[in-house]
Design a protein around this motif. Structure first.
Motif, PDB file in Angstrom:
ATOM      1  N   ILE A  77       4.800   0.743  29.539  1.00 32.91           N
ATOM      2  CA  ILE A  77       5.287   1.701  27.811  1.00 32.91           C
ATOM      3  C   ILE A  77       5.225   3.370  28.881  1.00 32.91           C
ATOM      4  N   GLU A  78       5.056   3.432  29.581  1.00 32.00           N
ATOM      5  CA  GLU A  78       4.409   4.684  30.309  1.00 32.00           C
ATOM      6  C   GLU A  78       6.027   4.921  30.813  1.00 32.00           C
ATOM      7  N   ASP A  79       6.894   3.881  31.323  1.00 31.56           N
ATOM      8  CA  ASP A  79       8.332   4.124  32.372  1.00 31.56           C
ATOM      9  C   ASP A  79       9.253   2.377  31.758  1.00 31.56           C
ATOM     10  N   PRO A  80       9.074   2.296  30.700  1.00 31.54           N
ATOM     11  CA  PRO A  80      10.583   0.973  30.877  1.00 31.54           C
ATOM     12  C   PRO A  80      11.466   1.578  31.584  1.00 31.54           C
ATOM     13  N   GLN A  81      11.908   1.643  32.401  1.00 31.76           N
ATOM     14  CA  GLN A  81      13.268   1.936  33.541  1.00 31.76           C
ATOM     15  C   GLN A  81      12.535   1.440  34.710  1.00 31.76           C
ATOM     16  N   ALA A  82      11.470   1.961  35.035  1.00 33.50           N
ATOM     17  CA  ALA A  82      10.713   1.649  36.239  1.00 33.50           C
ATOM     18  C   ALA A  82      10.620  -0.553  35.788  1.00 33.50           C
ATOM     19  N   ILE A  83      10.573  -0.784  35.326  1.00 35.32           N
ATOM     20  CA  ILE A  83      11.003  -2.111  34.894  1.00 35.32           C
ATOM     21  C   ILE A  83      11.608  -3.219  34.668  1.00 35.32           C
ATOM     22  N   ASP A  84      11.992  -2.577  33.193  1.00 33.54           N
ATOM     23  CA  ASP A  84      13.767  -2.874  33.790  1.00 33.54           C
ATOM     24  C   ASP A  84      14.433  -1.147  33.706  1.00 33.54           C
ATOM     25  N   PRO A  85      15.762  -1.431  34.204  1.00 28.36           N
ATOM     26  CA  PRO A  85      16.507  -0.123  34.291  1.00 28.36           C
ATOM     27  C   PRO A  85      17.862  -0.398  32.682  1.00 28.36           C
ATOM     28  N   ARG A  86      17.718  -1.402  32.436  1.00 24.85           N
ATOM     29  CA  ARG A  86      18.535  -1.388  31.470  1.00 24.85           C
ATOM     30  C   ARG A  86      18.129  -1.704  30.240  1.00 24.85           C
ATOM     31  N   SER A  87      16.278  -0.985  30.162  1.00 25.53           N
ATOM     32  CA  SER A  87      15.501  -1.482  28.671  1.00 25.53           C
ATOM     33  C   SER A  87      16.738  -0.115  28.056  1.00 25.53           C
ATOM     34  N   ALA A  88      16.781  -0.428  26.822  1.00 24.48           N
ATOM     35  CA  ALA A  88      17.272   0.399  25.578  1.00 24.48           C
ATOM     36  C   ALA A  88      15.694   1.201  25.562  1.00 24.48           C
ATOM     37  N   MET A  89      14.423   1.332  25.442  1.00 19.26           N
ATOM     38  CA  MET A  89      13.375   1.902  25.409  1.00 19.26           C
ATOM     39  C   MET A  89      13.910   2.894  26.237  1.00 19.26           C
ATOM     40  N   PRO A  90      13.460   4.085  25.139  1.00 14.64           N
ATOM     41  CA  PRO A  90      13.590   5.492  26.729  1.00 14.64           C
ATOM     42  C   PRO A  90      12.154   6.102  27.458  1.00 14.64           C
ATOM     43  N   ASP A  91      12.420   6.398  28.173  1.00 19.03           N
ATOM     44  CA  ASP A  91      10.674   7.080  28.850  1.00 19.03           C
ATOM     45  C   ASP A  91      10.097   8.345  27.647  1.00 19.03           C
ATOM     46  N   VAL A  92       9.477   7.815  27.334  1.00 14.67           N
ATOM     47  CA  VAL A  92       9.264   8.130  25.685  1.00 14.67           C
ATOM     48  C   VAL A  92       8.144   9.871  26.337  1.00 14.67           C
ATOM     49  N   GLY A  93       7.845   9.598  27.800  1.00 13.63           N
ATOM     50  CA  GLY A  93       6.602  10.436  28.507  1.00 13.63           C
ATOM     51  C   GLY A  93       5.418  11.094  28.086  1.00 13.63           C
ATOM     52  N   VAL A  94       4.936   9.079  27.901  1.00 15.83           N
ATOM     53  CA  VAL A  94       3.556   8.918  28.148  1.00 15.83           C
ATOM     54  C   VAL A  94       2.889   9.153  29.247  1.00 15.83           C
TER      55      VAL A  94
END
Ligand code: HEC
Length: 110
Positions: A77-94
């Motif tokens: 939730i904090e940083d989706p791309q750190a877990i999966d660089p191809r994730s479509a979920m943006p880093d929403v800044g939590v």
């Protein structure tokens, strides 16, 4: 004296009927989770861009990648791309703390 007791009871009832913790609702509203996800117990969280986040404690993997624990869910939730660089979920800044609060809520939902 009677009215004091009656008033306290009223406050307690109001407090108990609160189903979603206010701060979780505020976080979801502030970061737009509900525009992309359906989330149980959060009025207005009806988005369909991402998967519905119900019964999350039953899910085996977070985003199909990491075993679902409090820590891995919060990290995603904090940083989706750190877990999966191809994730479509943006880093929403939590923050990490906010992500843990959200993870706890999602994992506690029936
Ligand atoms: C712009 C749309 C968008 C927003 C805003 C958004 N998400 Fe997502 N989210 C997605 C998409 C798309 C996926 C699926 C991609 C993936 O699983 O990598 C996803 C995946 C997830 C997952 C993993 C789901 C699974 O199948 O395990 C969780 C948990 C999650 N989001 C929580 C949140 C939370 C909490 C917020 C707010 C802090 C949020 N999302 C905000 C689009 C969004």
């Amino acid at each position: 004296m009677k009215w004091v007791i009656a008033f306290s009871c009223l406050l307690m009832v109001a407090g108990c009927s609160e189903e979603t913790p206010r701060d979780v609702q505020a976080l979801v509203d502030a970061h737009g989770c509900g525009t992309c996800h359906r989330i149980p117990g959060i009025p207005g969280a009806t988005g369909r861009t991402g998967p519905p986040l119900k019964e999350y404690h039953r899910q085996v993997y977070v985003a199909g990648i990491l075993p679902n624990t409090r820590e891995t869910l919060a990290r995603f939730i904090e940083d989706p791309q750190a877990i999966d660089p191809r994730s479509a979920m943006p880093d929403v800044g939590v923050t990490a703390e906010e992500a843990t609060l959200l993870a706890d809520y999602l994992r506690s939902e029936p």
